[in-house]
Design a protein around this motif. Sequence first.
Motif, PDB file in Angstrom:
ATOM      1  N   GLY B  42       2.541  -6.717  -8.477  1.00  0.00           N
ATOM      2  CA  GLY B  42       2.981  -5.976  -7.291  1.00  0.00           C
ATOM      3  C   GLY B  42       4.447  -5.596  -7.324  1.00  0.00           C
ATOM      4  O   GLY B  42       5.127  -5.696  -6.315  1.00  0.00           O
ATOM      5  N   ASN B  43       4.937  -5.179  -8.465  1.00  0.00           N
ATOM      6  CA  ASN B  43       6.322  -4.744  -8.616  1.00  0.00           C
ATOM      7  C   ASN B  43       6.369  -3.236  -8.362  1.00  0.00           C
ATOM      8  O   ASN B  43       5.626  -2.500  -9.009  1.00  0.00           O
ATOM      9  CB  ASN B  43       6.787  -5.030 -10.054  1.00  0.00           C
ATOM     10  N   PRO B  44       7.230  -2.765  -7.439  1.00  0.00           N
ATOM     11  CA  PRO B  44       7.263  -1.316  -7.183  1.00  0.00           C
ATOM     12  C   PRO B  44       7.433  -0.530  -8.480  1.00  0.00           C
ATOM     13  O   PRO B  44       8.243  -0.883  -9.327  1.00  0.00           O
ATOM     14  CB  PRO B  44       8.499  -1.153  -6.294  1.00  0.00           C
ATOM     15  N   SER B  45       6.644   0.549  -8.638  1.00  0.00           N
ATOM     16  CA  SER B  45       6.730   1.364  -9.845  1.00  0.00           C
ATOM     17  C   SER B  45       7.589   2.593  -9.632  1.00  0.00           C
ATOM     18  O   SER B  45       7.908   3.312 -10.569  1.00  0.00           O
ATOM     19  CB  SER B  45       5.327   1.793 -10.271  1.00  0.00           C
TER      20      SER B  45
END
Lengths: 395, 395
Positions: B42-45
Amino acid sequence: MMYSESLVKLGKVRSEIREIFEYGNKRKAEIGAENVFDFSIGNPSVPAPKIVDDTIKDLVDNFDSVALHGYTSAQGDAHVRQSISDYINGRFGTKLTANHIYMTCGAASSLTIVLNAIMLPGEECIAFTPYFPEYGVFIERTGAKLVAVQSEDKTFQIDMEKFEAAINEKTKAVIINSPNNPSGVVYTKETIEKMCDLLRKKEKEYGHSIFVITDEPYRELVYDDIEVPYIINYYHNTFVCYSYSKALSLPGERIGYIAVSPDMDDEEDAYAAVCGAGRALGYVCASSMYQRVIEKCLDATSDISIYKTNRDLLYNSLTDMGYQCVYPDGAFYLFVKAMCDDSHEFCEKAKEHELLLVPADSFGTPGYIRVSYCVQTKQIEDALPAFKKLAEEYK
Amino acid sequence: MMYSESLVKLGKVRSEIREIFEYGNKRKAEIGAENVFDFSIGNPSVPAPKIVDDTIKDLVDNFDSVALHGYTSAQGDAHVRQSISDYINGRFGTKLTANHIYMTCGAASSLTIVLNAIMLPGEECIAFTPYFPEYGVFIERTGAKLVAVQSEDKTFQIDMEKFEAAINEKTKAVIINSPNNPSGVVYTKETIEKMCDLLRKKEKEYGHSIFVITDEPYRELVYDDIEVPYIINYYHNTFVCYSYSKALSLPGERIGYIAVSPDMDDEEDAYAAVCGAGRALGYVCASSMYQRVIEKCLDATSDISIYKTNRDLLYNSLTDMGYQCVYPDGAFYLFVKAMCDDSHEFCEKAKEHELLLVPADSFGTPGYIRVSYCVQTKQIEDALPAFKKLAEEYK
């Protein structure tokens, strides 16, 4: 009870230092900033070295944004941890790897994480006077107890007899802070060796591990080629709590690390307990950008020479005036004996000369005051007549 | 016991998501990154908006270095807190002041600080499935207990009957997370009103405060003009735990805040307990530079439209293939029913098609999987044939 009673109390007690600082701001508005001599706060007065700001801008311009600002692993970026362990090994001859380093949000979080990892309810942690009052807050929250041991008169080295008398089967850890806030004292190699010998003896006697937690935000702030022994080289069960706050003048950015000794008992469990404590306290990772910043600045410090100039000027002037001061080999504090029994009364009297000083009772040393010399040198020069008048009142 | 047993265990358990991520890296090295479809993290892309990087560089160049990187007060810089309360008031019609805002190192620390401030040993905190597994870690460390309440089938709104049945005299707090990780569901105004009515009734019945902790890192990530009710406008005893991690794509920088409702019972004690808990956990202040950065970016977000594109593509494609998915109004996760009883088995089968998905059992919802769509849109396009083949295996 609606809220945690102890935490409400803790949140409401304004720290004494903060009170003095607020008073100083009020007073400056009344009579002009140049006429108030504020020696209360331990905020670095020297800016961060240029390489810090250059590195920030370089990372923002040239490092992939998603990676730069994204999560690192909880213990910190692997490359950064490798660089730090290499650096420590090169400087102190240790054998750390990346897996002995856990990146933290500065010294306070290094301490809470280690204390939560090792201290169990009912156990005891020893600290030597004078000690940073927040140690008590951190230790009590784990259910353990802080045991204060008076240091030697004048030298403020460890009093080995008092230390031995304080150790018992509940003793789980010892916190040391060298260079010391607020005394500026650096523990000699002899002190460290005696302390470690005693702890090894006591570990055998009680049949369990006793840990040394070494709180080292001031490691780089030493003058005149004074050597600060690297505790991992003297004792197996050592946690180093390091911070870049003072070395790089970045106290507000909250960046530091824990180094776990490779020789620690059940070393893998120790590191796991640190990782687990970090998680349980809500630390996800230290700032991903600042991890990369300090990686590029491992060799750098702020311009420490300014603190040395201040130390020499203040120490020499005050002792000439008749003040009794501990000679500070490091940090940026002068620890001065109040000229009357009550250090609060002395600091109130100092205020009449627009001198803002901190009573050191909360550090476990009643009768002493702390003078922070992380200020402009000119402030010290301008304040000297006031210090002189203050001394004369007690003659 | 040498170390805290529970924390050693916590530090050794590698999270399931991390395991999958590591497997993904290994697999990418074997067959090429373009052939592995990693939907686990869930790491912002989407990168941080340009204003973030511009503000960082501007502050470094033009803001006094000692002030920029120096300590702010523990609750955060007064000017920053004023700006945030003004912003919230303008947007939601609340009456917050700077003294209702406490700056934190992101949502996890917001949560641990609030939980330590209010939860006492033996008390209970309710969370609705699916919930972020770390809630359990944070709650247990205070000596309190997490009570999981199953949400409504399919809609994943709060099941009011089950909720009421779970409340008892030990209930001290309820955590909500809307938009939700991992379901993407946003609670409707009706859900919030019913929840708050019930809590008011129960407060009267048991004669003590029951708090709502609203965990809001995904507040800005909603699509199609969906409204996320602002809980302070619905309920007096509300703590808002906000984070800029997802809104500004800064998860590694750890910056967010707690907003304490001005209508809270014993509001001053509540804020003091938050300040006290922050101190006791070792939080000195949130990054002084990032406090100033977000102050200049209150109106900004990353380019959310990319997540909407991904959401639409993935939801429409997967439902067409026969997958049962919860329609996500927000966040960047698709919550999908596994096509067999055992979600782990389903995720293992998915791996055979190079699809990396997360079993959602640890979120309290066995039989579901989480698909993170904070990825490049092309990865979704390329992965669709694999999803199709996976579905066909279960026909």
